[in-house]
Structures are given as structure tokens and as C-alpha cells.
Motif scaffolding. Structure first.
Motif, PDB file in Angstrom:
ATOM      1  N   TYR A 149      -9.729  -0.817  -4.339  1.00  0.00           N
ATOM      2  CA  TYR A 149      -8.259  -0.501  -4.578  1.00  0.00           C
ATOM      3  C   TYR A 149      -7.991   0.524  -3.588  1.00  0.00           C
ATOM      4  O   TYR A 149      -8.749   1.566  -3.328  1.00  0.00           O
ATOM      5  N   LYS A 150      -7.135   0.350  -2.443  1.00  0.00           N
ATOM      6  CA  LYS A 150      -6.379   1.279  -1.460  1.00  0.00           C
ATOM      7  C   LYS A 150      -5.380   1.748  -1.649  1.00  0.00           C
ATOM      8  O   LYS A 150      -4.298   0.707  -1.473  1.00  0.00           O
ATOM      9  N   ASN A 151      -5.189   2.831  -1.936  1.00  0.00           N
ATOM     10  CA  ASN A 151      -3.759   3.526  -2.365  1.00  0.00           C
ATOM     11  C   ASN A 151      -2.807   2.335  -3.164  1.00  0.00           C
ATOM     12  O   ASN A 151      -1.917   2.009  -2.556  1.00  0.00           O
ATOM     13  N   GLU A 200       0.854   7.534  -0.148  1.00  0.00           N
ATOM     14  CA  GLU A 200       0.103   8.509  -0.713  1.00  0.00           C
ATOM     15  C   GLU A 200      -0.932   8.284  -1.411  1.00  0.00           C
ATOM     16  O   GLU A 200      -0.996   7.142  -2.227  1.00  0.00           O
ATOM     17  N   SER A 201      -2.090   8.962  -1.321  1.00  0.00           N
ATOM     18  CA  SER A 201      -3.186   8.796  -2.034  1.00  0.00           C
ATOM     19  C   SER A 201      -3.266   9.576  -3.406  1.00  0.00           C
ATOM     20  O   SER A 201      -2.944  10.479  -3.578  1.00  0.00           O
ATOM     21  N   GLU A 202      -3.367   8.711  -4.481  1.00  0.00           N
ATOM     22  CA  GLU A 202      -3.443   9.231  -5.733  1.00  0.00           C
ATOM     23  C   GLU A 202      -5.241   9.134  -6.322  1.00  0.00           C
ATOM     24  O   GLU A 202      -5.575   8.246  -7.182  1.00  0.00           O
ATOM     25  N   ASN A 203      -6.081   9.888  -5.576  1.00  0.00           N
ATOM     26  CA  ASN A 203      -7.438   9.896  -5.930  1.00  0.00           C
ATOM     27  C   ASN A 203      -7.808  10.054  -7.330  1.00  0.00           C
ATOM     28  O   ASN A 203      -8.791   9.290  -7.888  1.00  0.00           O
ATOM     29  N   GLN A 263       0.921   3.587 -10.866  1.00  0.00           N
ATOM     30  CA  GLN A 263       0.434   2.763  -9.640  1.00  0.00           C
ATOM     31  C   GLN A 263      -0.012   1.481 -10.273  1.00  0.00           C
ATOM     32  O   GLN A 263      -0.673   1.403 -11.246  1.00  0.00           O
ATOM     33  N   GLU A 284       0.863  -1.272  -0.058  1.00  0.00           N
ATOM     34  CA  GLU A 284      -0.136   0.002  -0.004  1.00  0.00           C
ATOM     35  C   GLU A 284       0.873   1.279   0.183  1.00  0.00           C
ATOM     36  O   GLU A 284       1.827   1.477   0.657  1.00  0.00           O
ATOM     37  N   SER A 285       0.670   2.324  -0.983  1.00  0.00           N
ATOM     38  CA  SER A 285       1.194   3.559  -0.949  1.00  0.00           C
ATOM     39  C   SER A 285       1.180   4.301   0.093  1.00  0.00           C
ATOM     40  O   SER A 285       0.134   4.016   0.859  1.00  0.00           O
TER      41      SER A 285
END
Length: 645
Positions: A561-563, A400-403, A527, A397-398
Motif C-alpha cells: 500500500y502506497k499512500n 499525504e503519508s499516513e504511516n 483511507q 495516491e494520497s
């Protein structure tokens, strides 16, 4: 008086310019240079510090391992490798080449002097996005012309993304001949999310494969004698190791020793710089490996027992020195084709005040352990929550969030199968009995293969696409195979709009035994959303991929999908696929390719064109150009230097 002042100012400006243009040898003796030495650039990065301009001089030449320099005590130009004498083309007579270590936002200037007569050169800075410095990505005929022998090219860029990276030749198969080295970009404390998890950040484990001849001896490859295909003969750890031949005789080479202190926590940066098709599995005897980054992209910590990587991949992990004061084996085992020859290499993790050699017996190839394997060969459970015994790259899991990447439908989706066109099965007569000269390589089963990506084998243009794209007319047209007939060879370009969310679906359409392809994207980290493998192994149809995309879309709708973790190189399982996304916010011409050298030089690559010419920075003044030269043929009287009758 005024004239004298002006003369002084002009003299001072010329002096500063001259100092900036000096080579490394001149720099060493200068008191006025604006450059910082490689040693000065290796430092503890601090918040709000002034960036440095770090200068490096790279000299490329033909050289030998175990050569005469090794007879001179104290020489720093002896390359031992695995103790077998061979020719190579290293940088500054080092293997690996000079390490680069800088801080985020430092400026790096590298003068590459090509003294290897008759050979071209370029250097790619693997993992660096080069946003704003697109002209220095180091891809021949895409971002620059090759550096001809007896000439020098200056790379000049600011490093804007931190992490564990490396540099390597992007010409032919030359990275296998020693043109490789580490490139570490460290964060200042406030930008380092893992700063409290370790005490020291000093160890780089650099893995490379090795053959006992120049790599071009294997391209297109032997056919009747010593049919080895692209299989490596050995593995080196930081340029060192032993070699055992078929008769059981072992060289008395040196093993790399890494020293730690009991109780300390070490951040270890591992780089896989292989060229051939083997993967490698790394473990450190009696120690857990806590993964904190992959390909320079930070992830939530995850402990594993072994790490599998392919060429181009990098992994950062934390090792806690919590065992008895002793020495411990570091084992790198070859997988895939290299498993058949039980290929491995050893290094030593030595505790301070411990013995120079481990107290346990020498490890053999089959002396491995059970446990959790990062990036293992089994890709059937990657889209589940099951992370044992294999932890897949998409299951991390990253931080950082790439929304913007999580929207259900991307702005663009490109479905990219890869496979081999086998002349032996289909058109051997055309390969050797026609007026054309089609590319190929000899595999170890004596077949002649061409590497195919998106149903086309990439063909280099004659000029640099980034600065001279208008001069090349044979670029494949969108959704059209130009004038190609099977197999189609041309310069394949995928054009995308700036800032679009781009989805790539890459899959192994016609899988080959023991072959997991690693695909690397220049200019970006993507990602990783989905990794999968069809079982039992079989050819993959477009209908299969449509179903995979449908399932992927439903997972997006359900918010599963979570981060998704970042990466720039993804190992695709044999008979499997990967789905990745990136935001196309870095304009330029960026290569996407299989990182196995023989595959990408015979066509398994394409170029992604992001944005328009107006989105790019200005072309550096006097940037080198290259192209075909076919002037019209004139009669003798047209030439002024011919006497008139």
C-alpha cells in the motif's frame, strides 16, 4: 461620573451582544455587525489572513417549482427545475440552496428557520469534521434534536478541513425535496498543493436527482399504483434541466451554462447530492478530466474520460480549455436503475465568444464514449495495477503519508455486512398482524424491506445521544442483540478508544441487481485500502471476508500500500467490499450509514462513539433537549386545579 462611565460600558456591551444576535435581515442594515456577508466571504484566500465570521440565514418552507414567482420578470425566487410543477421544501426559495464559500479557519454561523409547518428539519454539513464543534453535525437524535416547525436553530462552527463539501437535510428523505447546497472551503496558497495546476477556481457542478412529487409520497412507497420504488424520474445539473415524458414530449426548461476562456485551466468541483439508488456518469464532450481530489482529500493528478459517482461523493478535476472556440455538451447519465429509463441530463460548457449552443447534435443517452472511467461499476481489478478502463477510488495516491495507518494489525477491526431483511419472503404476517409496528419500505418489486447493517436495523432513540445518552436505555449492548428478535431494531453503537487505528470492513452480503451502496462516515476522512468485487455476483459469506482480510494483511506485510487515498464516502461495488481505516482522533458520536435516503432511514446505519464524555467540548448553554414524556396517571384529586369534593 464613575456611574455614567459604567452605564456607557454596559450599554456598549449590550449593543455588541445585540448586534451579534441579529438575524440576516437586521445584519444587512447594521454598521456595527461582526458578521461578514456571504458575498464578502467569497474571496481569494491568502496566507496569514484574519478569519472571517460568515453569516447565513436559511429559511425552510413549502414552495412550488414553476410557480407564480416565475411570472414576475426579474424575480430571484423562481425555481424552474425541469419545467414540471411540483411541491418542494427548499432553502431561501433556491434550488440548490444558497452556496457557501469560505476560507479555511473561517467561522460559519447559520440560522436555520423552519417555517415548513408540521415538518422537522436539520442540516448536516457533509464532509466537515466538526472537531471541537461536535454539537453542530446536524444528525437528528445523535448530535441534536430536530428543529421543530416555527423555530430556529443556530449552527456555529469553525471550518478546519478544506475541500469540496455540501450541506443537506438529515431528516427523512427531505434532501430530495431541495434542502441541499454546496459548501466550498478553499485553502490559502501555502496549503494548496495543486495551486500551480489551474488558473481559475469558480465552477461547481452540482448534480441532484429529482422526482415530480414530495419525497414522502414514496415512503414507505406505493404498492398498487405507480410502483416506482425509489427510482428517480430525472437528473438536474445546478437545479436545471429538461424532462422528456413517456410520450416523447420535452419541457422547454433551461440548461445550465458554464463559461470558460480558451487556454485557461479550470478547477471544477463536482458534487453528487442524489437521494435515490441511481449512480451518475459525467463527461464533458472532447475534454479530459484530470482528477486532483476526491471528497475533499487531495490526490496525485490522474486523467480520466468519465466520472462515476454516487450520492455523497465529490470529485475535483482540472479541465484545460484547449478545444476550438465553441460550446460543448456536459452529459450526466443515470446508471443502475436509472439506465432502464435512459435517464440523462445535459448542461453546456461555453467558450467565450462561442455560440450559445454546441454545434454538435443533441446527445442521447447512448451517445457515450470509450475511455478511462473513474469509480466505474466493475470492481474486479481494483486491487491490481490495472487502471484501464476503470480507475478505482483506492488506485489513486494520497499526497499525504499516513504511516500510523499502515501497521499490519489495526487497534480495532469491525466487520460490517449490510443486506435487506425481506418480510415478503420470511415474515409478512408478522409485519402486518402483530402488536408491534416494524419499519419497512416498498421496493419496486412490491416486496417489503428493512435495511440491515451489521445484522441490526438502526432505530432512532428518543433523545440526543451526544448530550442525553444516559436517558436512553435501549441502546444495543456490545456483542449482544439486546432483547431483539429477527429482525433486530435498536440504536447500534460501536465504541472505540480515542486515537485508536480503526479498520472497517464493509461488504454487500446479499447483493441486489444494479445496486452499489455508498457508505459515508461523519467526523472523519478514512483511507481506502482495498476495494473488491466477487464475480460472478453471489452472496458473500463470512469465510469469503476472512480470506479477503487475510490477503489484505499480507499486502500490508509486504508494504504494497502506497499512500492510500482519503475519502469520506465509498461506493461499494454490487456484491463487493471495501476496507478502510481511520485514526479515531475526533471524539464524539459519529454516524456511519448508507447514503441512499430510503436505506439509512430504515436502518442501514450505526453510530461510532469515539472517546469518552470528558474528551468532548462543553455542551453549549441551553442546548435543546428532547425525550419521551410519559408521566404517571393520577386520579383527579391529585391535581390542585381540580376542585375538592
Amino acid at each position: 461620573m464613575f456611574k455614567n462611565i459604567m452605564k456607557f460600558h454596559i450599554f456598549f456591551i449590550l449593543l455588541i451582544y445585540t448586534q451579534f444576535s441579529y438575524s440576516y435581515r437586521s445584519w444587512k442594515h447594521s454598521n456595527y455587525s461582526i458578521f461578514s456577508s456571504p458575498e464578502e466571504c467569497v474571496r481569494n484566500c491568502t496566507d496569514n489572513e484574519q478569519p472571517k465570521i460568515c453569516y447565513y440565514f436559511f429559511h425552510i418552507e413549502f414552495y412550488t417549482t414553476v410557480g407564480p414567482a416565475c411570472d414576475i420578470q426579474g424575480s430571484n425566487q423562481c425555481i424552474l427545475a425541469d419545467g414540471i410543477e411540483k411541491t418542494l421544501i427548499p432553502i431561501n426559495r433556491q434550488l440548490p440552496g444558497p452556496p457557501i464559500e469560505v476560507c479555511l479557519n473561517d467561522r460559519v454561523v447559520v440560522d436555520v428557520q423552519n417555517a415548513a409547518m408540521g415538518m422537522e428539519a436539520t442540516i448536516h454539513w457533509h464532509g466537515l469534521f466538526q472537531n471541537g464543534f461536535q454539537y453542530y453535525d446536524g444528525v437528528p437524535y445523535v448530535t441534536q434534536c430536530p428543529i421543530a416547525s416555527s423555530s430556529t436553530f443556530r449552527y456555529d462552527f469553525v471550518v478546519k478541513n478544506s475541500g469540496t463539501h455540501f450541506y443537506h437535510s438529515h431528516i427523512s428523505t427531505h434532501m430530495l425535496d431541495g434542502q441541499i447546497g454546496s459548501f466550498i472551503v478553499k485553502d490559502p496558497p501555502r496549503k494548496n498543493p495543486h495551486r500551480d495546476l489551474y488558473d481559475k477556481d469558480e465552477i461547481v457542478i452540482f448534480l441532484s436527482d429529482w422526482i415530480h412529487e414530495l419525497s414522502f409520497e414514496r415512503y414507505p412507497g406505493y404498492y398498487r399504483y405507480n410502483v416506482l420504488g425509489q427510482t428517480a424520474e430525472n437528473i438536474l445539473i445546478n437545479g436545471l434541466g429538461n424532462y422528456t415524458n413517456a410520450s416523447g414530449n420535452t419541457t422547454n426548461g433551461s440548461l445550465k451554462v458554464f463559461t470558460v476562456k480558451k487556454g485557461e485551466r479550470h478547477r471544477i468541483r463536482m458534487i453528487n447530492s442524489f437521494s435515490t439508488v441511481c449512480l451518475t456518469e459525467l463527461r464533458i464532450e472532447k475534454h479530459k478530466l484530470i482528477i486532483i481530489a476526491q471528497d475533499g482529500e487531495n490526490v496525485k493528478p490522474k486523467p480520466v474520460d468519465k466520472i462515476v459517482t454516487s450520492t455523497g461523493e465529490r470529485v475535483d478535476f482540472i479541465l484545460v480549455a484547449n478545444q476550438s472556440v465553441d460550446s460543448y455538451w456536459i452529459q450526466a447519465r443515470g446508471l443502475g436503475e436509472c439506465a432502464a429509463t435512459f435517464m440523462q441530463q445535459l448542461a453546456i460548457l461555453k467558450y467565450e465568444n462561442g455560440p450559445s449552443r454546441p454545434s454538435t447534435p443533441l446527445l442521447n443517452y447512448n451517445d457515450t464514449i470509450d475511455g478511462v472511467i473513474y469509480n466505474g461499476l466493475n470492481g474486479t481489478l481494483c486491487n491490481t495495477n490495472i487502471t484501464e478502463p476503470v480507475l478505482c477510488i483506492n488506485q489513486l495516491e494520497s499526497l499525504e503519508s499516513e504511516n500510523d495507518l499502515l501497521k499490519v494489525e489495526p487497534d480495532e477491526r469491525h466487520i460490517l455486512p449490510f443486506w435487506f431483511f425481506n418480510y415478503t419472503d420470511t415474515s409478512k404476517n408478522r409485519l402486518f398482524n402483530s402488536s408491534s409496528y416494524l419499519p419497512f419500505f416498498n421496493a419496486n418489486d412490491r416486496s417489503q424491506l428493512l435495511s440491515i447493517f451489521n445484522d441490526i436495523a438502526y432505530e432512532n432513540p428518543a433523545s440526543n445521544l451526544l448530550t442525553q445518552s444516559s436517558s436512553y436505555r435501549a441502546i444495543c449492548k456490545k456483542n449482544q442483540l439486546s432483547t431483539c428478535t429477527e429482525p433486530c431494531t435498536c440504536a447500534q453503537i460501536i465504541k472505540t478508544k480515542l486515537n485508536n487505528v480503526v479498520e472497517l470492513v464493509m461488504y454487500d452480503a446479499i447483493p441486489q441487481t444494479d445496486l452499489d451502496h455508498p457508505f459515508h462516515l461523519h467526523g472523519f476522512a478514512f483511507q481506502v485500502f482495498s476495494v473488491g468485487q466477487f464475480w460472478p455476483i453471489r452472496n458473500i459469506s463470512r469465510q469469503d471476508i476472512n480470506e479477503v482480510i487475510q490477503e489484505h494483511t499480507e499486502r500490508l506485510r509486504r508494504g504494497e500500500y502506497k499512500n492510500p487515498p482519503g475519502k469520506d464516502t465509498a461506493k461499494i461495488p454490487m456484491g463487493g467490499y471495501v476496507i478502510v481505516r481511520f485514526k479515531a482522533d475526533n471524539p464524539g458520536w459519529w454516524l456511519l450509514h448508507c447514503h441512499f435516503s430510503w436505506h439509512h432511514i430504515t436502518g442501514m446505519e450505526l453510530v461510532i462513539l469515539v472517546g469518552d464524555e470528558n474528551d468532548l467540548p462543553p455542551i453549549p448553554k441551553n442546548f435543546p433537549k428532547c425525550d419521551n414524556w410519559k408521566p404517571p396517571v393520577r386520579i383527579a384529586n391529585d391535581y390542585l386545579f381540580f376542585p375538592q369534593s
